[in-house]
Motif scaffolding. Structure first.
Motif, PDB file in Angstrom:
ATOM      1  N   LEU A 177      18.776 -13.936  12.734  1.00 18.25           N
ATOM      2  CA  LEU A 177      19.466 -12.290  12.492  1.00 18.25           C
ATOM      3  C   LEU A 177      20.300 -11.925  12.751  1.00 18.25           C
ATOM      4  O   LEU A 177      21.050 -10.894  11.915  1.00 18.25           O
ATOM      5  CB  LEU A 177      18.780 -11.946  13.627  1.00 18.25           C
ATOM      6  N   LEU A 178      21.272 -12.783  13.463  1.00 20.81           N
ATOM      7  CA  LEU A 178      22.896 -12.245  13.352  1.00 20.81           C
ATOM      8  C   LEU A 178      23.126 -12.778  12.365  1.00 20.81           C
ATOM      9  O   LEU A 178      24.208 -11.505  11.956  1.00 20.81           O
ATOM     10  CB  LEU A 178      23.554 -13.390  14.976  1.00 20.81           C
ATOM     11  N   ARG A 179      23.336 -13.726  11.814  1.00 26.35           N
ATOM     12  CA  ARG A 179      23.003 -14.263  10.047  1.00 26.35           C
ATOM     13  C   ARG A 179      23.343 -13.487   9.221  1.00 26.35           C
ATOM     14  O   ARG A 179      23.877 -13.313   8.436  1.00 26.35           O
ATOM     15  CB  ARG A 179      23.248 -16.075  10.152  1.00 26.35           C
ATOM     16  N   VAL A 180      22.203 -12.588   9.034  1.00 26.17           N
ATOM     17  CA  VAL A 180      21.778 -12.212   8.176  1.00 26.17           C
ATOM     18  C   VAL A 180      22.212 -10.388   8.518  1.00 26.17           C
ATOM     19  O   VAL A 180      22.775 -10.122   7.374  1.00 26.17           O
ATOM     20  CB  VAL A 180      20.118 -11.917   8.350  1.00 26.17           C
ATOM     21  N   MET A 181      22.515 -10.214   9.714  1.00 29.88           N
ATOM     22  CA  MET A 181      23.430  -9.079   9.395  1.00 29.88           C
ATOM     23  C   MET A 181      25.307  -9.120   9.297  1.00 29.88           C
ATOM     24  O   MET A 181      24.982  -7.909   9.095  1.00 29.88           O
ATOM     25  CB  MET A 181      23.173  -7.920  11.334  1.00 29.88           C
ATOM     26  N   ASN A 182      25.251 -10.560   9.520  1.00 28.68           N
ATOM     27  CA  ASN A 182      26.839 -10.226   9.051  1.00 28.68           C
ATOM     28  C   ASN A 182      27.108 -10.793   7.798  1.00 28.68           C
ATOM     29  O   ASN A 182      27.654 -10.016   7.112  1.00 28.68           O
ATOM     30  CB  ASN A 182      27.201 -11.489   9.695  1.00 28.68           C
ATOM     31  N   SER A 183      25.758 -10.993   7.339  1.00 29.76           N
ATOM     32  CA  SER A 183      25.461 -11.369   5.538  1.00 29.76           C
ATOM     33  C   SER A 183      25.396  -9.855   4.784  1.00 29.76           C
ATOM     34  O   SER A 183      26.269  -9.673   4.093  1.00 29.76           O
ATOM     35  CB  SER A 183      24.494 -12.354   5.228  1.00 29.76           C
ATOM     36  N   LEU A 184      24.220  -9.263   5.759  1.00 28.09           N
ATOM     37  CA  LEU A 184      24.432  -7.886   5.094  1.00 28.09           C
ATOM     38  C   LEU A 184      25.490  -6.790   5.428  1.00 28.09           C
ATOM     39  O   LEU A 184      25.643  -5.523   5.509  1.00 28.09           O
ATOM     40  CB  LEU A 184      22.732  -7.475   5.197  1.00 28.09           C
ATOM     41  N   LYS A 185      26.589  -7.427   6.050  1.00 25.38           N
ATOM     42  CA  LYS A 185      27.539  -6.315   6.317  1.00 25.38           C
ATOM     43  C   LYS A 185      27.044  -4.824   6.733  1.00 25.38           C
ATOM     44  O   LYS A 185      27.660  -4.042   7.032  1.00 25.38           O
ATOM     45  CB  LYS A 185      29.231  -5.700   5.054  1.00 25.38           C
ATOM     46  N   ILE A 186      26.191  -5.636   8.401  1.00 25.78           N
ATOM     47  CA  ILE A 186      25.330  -4.015   8.563  1.00 25.78           C
ATOM     48  C   ILE A 186      26.184  -4.467  10.550  1.00 25.78           C
ATOM     49  O   ILE A 186      25.752  -5.351  11.025  1.00 25.78           O
ATOM     50  CB  ILE A 186      23.973  -4.806   9.612  1.00 25.78           C
ATOM     51  N   GLU A 187      26.783  -3.198  11.065  1.00 24.86           N
ATOM     52  CA  GLU A 187      27.476  -3.821  12.669  1.00 24.86           C
ATOM     53  C   GLU A 187      26.486  -3.118  12.872  1.00 24.86           C
ATOM     54  O   GLU A 187      26.510  -3.608  14.356  1.00 24.86           O
ATOM     55  CB  GLU A 187      28.344  -2.356  12.156  1.00 24.86           C
ATOM     56  N   LYS A 188      25.747  -2.234  13.056  1.00 24.41           N
ATOM     57  CA  LYS A 188      24.497  -1.589  14.412  1.00 24.41           C
ATOM     58  C   LYS A 188      23.754  -1.295  13.546  1.00 24.41           C
ATOM     59  O   LYS A 188      23.763  -1.004  12.368  1.00 24.41           O
ATOM     60  CB  LYS A 188      24.856  -1.591  15.011  1.00 24.41           C
ATOM     61  N   ALA A 189      22.374  -2.245  14.069  1.00 23.75           N
ATOM     62  CA  ALA A 189      20.836  -1.717  13.441  1.00 23.75           C
ATOM     63  C   ALA A 189      20.268  -1.063  14.596  1.00 23.75           C
ATOM     64  O   ALA A 189      19.564  -1.469  15.250  1.00 23.75           O
ATOM     65  CB  ALA A 189      20.975  -2.727  12.284  1.00 23.75           C
ATOM     66  N   HIS A 190      19.122  -0.467  14.089  1.00 24.52           N
ATOM     67  CA  HIS A 190      17.765  -0.060  14.605  1.00 24.52           C
ATOM     68  C   HIS A 190      16.571  -1.405  15.081  1.00 24.52           C
ATOM     69  O   HIS A 190      17.204  -1.848  13.956  1.00 24.52           O
ATOM     70  CB  HIS A 190      17.355   1.092  14.756  1.00 24.52           C
ATOM     71  N   ILE A 191      16.244  -1.584  15.903  1.00 22.97           N
ATOM     72  CA  ILE A 191      15.941  -2.854  15.844  1.00 22.97           C
ATOM     73  C   ILE A 191      14.496  -2.760  16.176  1.00 22.97           C
ATOM     74  O   ILE A 191      13.947  -2.365  17.359  1.00 22.97           O
ATOM     75  CB  ILE A 191      15.802  -4.439  16.276  1.00 22.97           C
ATOM     76  N   VAL A 192      13.324  -3.348  15.559  1.00 25.94           N
ATOM     77  CA  VAL A 192      12.042  -3.059  16.077  1.00 25.94           C
ATOM     78  C   VAL A 192      11.026  -4.843  15.386  1.00 25.94           C
ATOM     79  O   VAL A 192      10.784  -5.090  14.750  1.00 25.94           O
ATOM     80  CB  VAL A 192      10.782  -2.821  15.106  1.00 25.94           C
ATOM     81  N   GLY A 193      10.789  -5.384  16.885  1.00 30.26           N
ATOM     82  CA  GLY A 193      10.421  -6.209  16.674  1.00 30.26           C
ATOM     83  C   GLY A 193       8.714  -6.137  17.413  1.00 30.26           C
ATOM     84  O   GLY A 193       7.848  -5.674  18.541  1.00 30.26           O
ATOM     85  N   TRP A 194       8.045  -6.668  16.972  1.00 30.24           N
ATOM     86  CA  TRP A 194       6.681  -6.882  17.517  1.00 30.24           C
ATOM     87  C   TRP A 194       5.893  -8.188  17.603  1.00 30.24           C
ATOM     88  O   TRP A 194       6.262  -9.659  17.094  1.00 30.24           O
ATOM     89  CB  TRP A 194       5.813  -6.917  16.032  1.00 30.24           C
ATOM     90  N   SER A 195       5.506  -8.671  18.854  1.00 31.58           N
ATOM     91  CA  SER A 195       5.111  -9.403  19.103  1.00 31.58           C
ATOM     92  C   SER A 195       6.081 -10.552  19.172  1.00 31.58           C
ATOM     93  O   SER A 195       7.706 -10.174  19.954  1.00 31.58           O
ATOM     94  CB  SER A 195       4.350 -10.347  18.389  1.00 31.58           C
ATOM     95  N   ASP A 196       6.331 -12.462  18.990  1.00 33.02           N
ATOM     96  CA  ASP A 196       7.506 -12.820  18.348  1.00 33.02           C
ATOM     97  C   ASP A 196       8.833 -12.744  18.469  1.00 33.02           C
ATOM     98  O   ASP A 196       9.683 -12.394  18.812  1.00 33.02           O
ATOM     99  CB  ASP A 196       7.261 -13.765  18.150  1.00 33.02           C
ATOM    100  N   GLY A 197       8.593 -11.488  17.680  1.00 32.15           N
ATOM    101  CA  GLY A 197       9.059 -10.540  16.809  1.00 32.15           C
ATOM    102  C   GLY A 197      10.609  -9.958  17.804  1.00 32.15           C
ATOM    103  O   GLY A 197      11.659  -9.683  18.031  1.00 32.15           O
ATOM    104  N   GLY A 198       9.660  -9.307  18.571  1.00 27.48           N
ATOM    105  CA  GLY A 198      10.322  -8.550  20.007  1.00 27.48           C
ATOM    106  C   GLY A 198      11.133  -9.392  21.088  1.00 27.48           C
ATOM    107  O   GLY A 198      12.003  -8.952  21.379  1.00 27.48           O
ATOM    108  N   ILE A 199      10.429 -10.345  21.269  1.00 27.81           N
ATOM    109  CA  ILE A 199      10.853 -11.551  21.843  1.00 27.81           C
ATOM    110  C   ILE A 199      12.060 -12.058  20.784  1.00 27.81           C
ATOM    111  O   ILE A 199      13.399 -12.036  22.044  1.00 27.81           O
ATOM    112  CB  ILE A 199      10.049 -12.507  22.060  1.00 27.81           C
ATOM    113  N   THR A 200      12.566 -12.261  19.902  1.00 28.26           N
ATOM    114  CA  THR A 200      13.854 -12.432  19.698  1.00 28.26           C
ATOM    115  C   THR A 200      14.997 -11.263  19.659  1.00 28.26           C
ATOM    116  O   THR A 200      15.681 -11.543  20.110  1.00 28.26           O
ATOM    117  CB  THR A 200      13.726 -12.065  18.071  1.00 28.26           C
ATOM    118  N   GLY A 201      13.943 -10.011  19.318  1.00 30.54           N
ATOM    119  CA  GLY A 201      14.550  -8.769  19.363  1.00 30.54           C
ATOM    120  C   GLY A 201      14.958  -8.462  21.131  1.00 30.54           C
ATOM    121  O   GLY A 201      16.083  -7.785  21.546  1.00 30.54           O
ATOM    122  N   LEU A 202      14.775  -9.409  21.966  1.00 31.75           N
ATOM    123  CA  LEU A 202      15.234  -8.804  23.452  1.00 31.75           C
ATOM    124  C   LEU A 202      16.330 -10.143  23.558  1.00 31.75           C
ATOM    125  O   LEU A 202      17.302 -10.070  24.027  1.00 31.75           O
ATOM    126  CB  LEU A 202      13.750  -9.311  24.795  1.00 31.75           C
TER     127      LEU A 202
END
Length: 237
Positions: free
Chosen positions: A78-103
């Protein structure tokens, strides 16, 4: 119109789709899912946000390696995706495993998060109801011998191993999360009620929403309530 791309993250290709414009909001799906599970959320939020939906490694159109992975690796992706897209900050919505990743991402990179909304996420394997843990273990042991003969079953076995053995986020790690967090569960979710309470108690700015008459799949079954709750939460941050 969707922008569909792949980017290289070390030895895998991570596939994502991008919609709309505005503040970035990143959607992270659950185990065995893919971007398509967020179809209704993409339609709703892309009206006023820059939506990025990501297929995690080994899911959807993203590739994988033969080795096992963990939620820390998914958070690094996720960090590499954000860096690649030059996203400094984002709202994150994670469902199930995606929520764990977000945590886990929040414990490491809190400065990169505008808000965190998670649905049906556990911070420890013991947070899953016993019936769910038994089903995951059964699926793991049945698929293990078959994984030697089928690439598809090998991927299925790896995903079940992930759920069976992880995560193990400590209270001290959760207490590092200082951004606002919305914890959503269905009234008949896979997650124990007491586990959700412990999660909220150890995150300073957390609030809990229980979607009544629903289960682990509230984003699909209670779409309007789910979407509007997240939108309201985001606008309050």
């Amino acid at each position: 119109m969707a922008i569909k791309r792949q980017l290289y993250v070390n030895d895998v290709q991570i596939y994502y789709e991008e919609y709309g414009a505005g503040e970035p909001i990143i959607f992270l799906h659950g185990n065995g899912q893919n971007i398509k599970y967020f179809k209704k959320q993409i339609q709703f939020f892309s009206r006023e946000f820059r939506v990025i939906a990501v297929d995690s490694r080994g899911h959807g159109n993203s590739t994988d390696t033969n080795s096992d992975y963990n939620y820390e690796i998914l958070a690094d992706d996720l960090l590499r995706v954000m860096n690649s897209l030059k996203i400094e900050k984002a709202h994150i919505v994670g469902w199930s495993d995606g929520g764990i990743t977000g945590l886990i991402f929040a414990t490491k990179h809190i400065s990169r998060i505008l808000s965190l909304s998670i649905m049906g996420a556990n911070f420890d394997t013991k947070g899953l109801k016993l019936s769910v843990r038994m089903a995951v273990s059964l699926a793991y042991y049945i698929s293990k011998p078959l994984s030697f003969f089928s690439k598809k079953m090998a991927g299925y076995n790896k995903r079940n191993k992930l759920m069976k053995t992880q995560p193990h986020i400590t209270f001290s790690e959760l207490q590092k999360i200082t951004t606002k967090v919305l914890i959503i569960v269905g009234s008949n979710d896979f997650i124990k009620d007491i586990h959700t309470s412990e999660l909220a108690q150890n995150i300073e700015n957390a609030q809990v929403l229980v979607i009544k008459n629903s289960d682990h799949f509230a984003p699909l079954k209670k779409t309007k309530e789910f979407n509007e709750a997240i939108l309201k939460f985001i606008k309050q941050t």
